[in-house]
Write an enzyme that holds these catalytic residues in place. Structure first.
Site, PDB file in Angstrom:
ATOM      1  N   TYR A 156     -39.533  -2.770   5.920  1.00 47.08           N
ATOM      2  CA  TYR A 156     -38.254  -2.639   6.632  1.00 47.08           C
ATOM      3  C   TYR A 156     -38.308  -1.513   7.662  1.00 47.08           C
ATOM      4  O   TYR A 156     -37.602  -1.530   8.661  1.00 47.08           O
ATOM      5  CB  TYR A 156     -37.126  -2.415   5.625  1.00 47.08           C
ATOM      6  CG  TYR A 156     -35.781  -2.907   6.106  1.00 47.08           C
ATOM      7  CD1 TYR A 156     -35.607  -4.220   6.523  1.00 47.08           C
ATOM      8  CD2 TYR A 156     -34.683  -2.060   6.141  1.00 47.08           C
ATOM      9  CE1 TYR A 156     -34.377  -4.669   6.960  1.00 47.08           C
ATOM     10  CE2 TYR A 156     -33.451  -2.501   6.571  1.00 47.08           C
ATOM     11  CZ  TYR A 156     -33.296  -3.808   6.973  1.00 47.08           C
ATOM     12  OH  TYR A 156     -32.072  -4.255   7.419  1.00 47.08           O
ATOM     13  N   LYS A 163     -30.186   1.528   9.104  1.00 51.75           N
ATOM     14  CA  LYS A 163     -29.156   1.119   8.153  1.00 51.75           C
ATOM     15  C   LYS A 163     -28.605   2.312   7.372  1.00 51.75           C
ATOM     16  O   LYS A 163     -27.416   2.336   7.017  1.00 51.75           O
ATOM     17  CB  LYS A 163     -29.713   0.067   7.190  1.00 51.75           C
ATOM     18  CG  LYS A 163     -30.007  -1.275   7.834  1.00 51.75           C
ATOM     19  CD  LYS A 163     -28.792  -1.899   8.493  1.00 51.75           C
ATOM     20  CE  LYS A 163     -29.092  -3.316   8.982  1.00 51.75           C
ATOM     21  NZ  LYS A 163     -27.958  -3.914   9.720  1.00 51.75           N
TER      22      LYS A 163
END
Length: 269
Positions: A156, A163
């Site tokens: 990720y 995020k």
């Protein structure tokens, strides 16, 4: 009478009919919401979004590059002209250069980092600022996040850091806009096949991991995320703000592989 009868909202971030934003949109439409949408500037992007949203008869479809304050202002000006006021806004926007997504975070480029933060995080701040001006009686703003902002999810990379910043932004925006009766929340969904997920990669492996480790022994469905997003945008969630609501069959509560580890040990020995 549907849950959203007479309610008006703006949706930012529908890319195709696999988008989580579209799953939420379908639930909103089922409950009677009147909706407007934005798309990235350009005829190609307009056609892509129009192909998805036209069947539901959108009240508004306008271009918006969230890196430009004037575009955001114009989009909300068009929303004001069309709807007068807004009851809710769904923010489903994230981006990072592919080369930065693919490399370890320690090797992230400075320009890529700034671009990813601008589009994936600051856009929520700017959108919330303009949205609040069209919510004189209060309203709801929901964004989409992921567990990779809370814990390290290999692969990720840069988006996980974005995020994390987005999750913090949800809380600070909730504080700033709370006195105006405007709620700000995030939906953290388990692995769903979307255009964004395909850029990150390993979504199939993650889905299998969720099936093995989550307390419910399965991964979530797009429809479940749609229902949760719709709930947070509705008056039924009137007492909820500043929250990151996980829709992941409980995966986020696990501190070990749990039953998956027990099964692996039994198979081994």
């Amino acid at each position: 009478m549907g849950l959203f009868s007479g309610k008006k909202g703006l949706i930012l971030g529908v890319a195709n009919d696999y988008s989580i934003a579209w799953a939420i949109t379908q639930k909103l439409v089922d409950e009677g919401a009147e909706l407007g949408f934005t798309h990235l500037p350009g005829e190609k992007m307009e056609r892509r979004v129009r192909r998805v949203v036209d069947p539901i008869g959108p009240k508004l479809l306008v271009p918006c590059d969230v890196q430009k304050d004037e575009d955001i202002a114009a989009a909300f000006s068009a929303a004001k002209e069309t709807f007068g006021t807004l009851d809710f806004v769904l923010h489903s926007i994230a981006f990072a250069p592919l080369e930065d997504l693919k490399r370890p975070f320690v090797k992230a480029s400075r320009e890529g980092f700034k671009l990813a933060m601008d589009i994936s995080v600051y856009s929520l701040v700017a959108v919330s600022r303009y949205a609040s001006e069209l919510m004189p009686e209060g309203g709801s703003i929901v964004t989409l996040t992921y567990y990779g902002g809370e814990k390290v999810v290999p692969g990720y990379n840069m988006m996980g850091v974005c995020k994390a910043a987005l999750d913090a932004s949800v809380k600070y925006l909730a504080y700033d806009l709370g006195p105006k009766n405007i709620r700000v929340n995030g939906v953290s969904a388990g692995p769903v096949k979307t255009l964004a997920a395909s850029a990150v990669g390993d979504s199939d492996k993650l889905a299998g991991l969720y099936e093995a480790i989550s307390p419910m022994k399965r991964n979530i469905t797009r429809e479940e995320v749609g229902s949760t997003g719709m709930f947070l945008l509705s008056d039924h969630a009137s007492g909820i703000t500043g929250e990151i609501l996980h829709v992941d069959c409980g995966y986020n509560v696990m501190g070990s592989p749990g039953q998956a580890l027990e099964a692996a040990l039994q198979a081994k020995g």
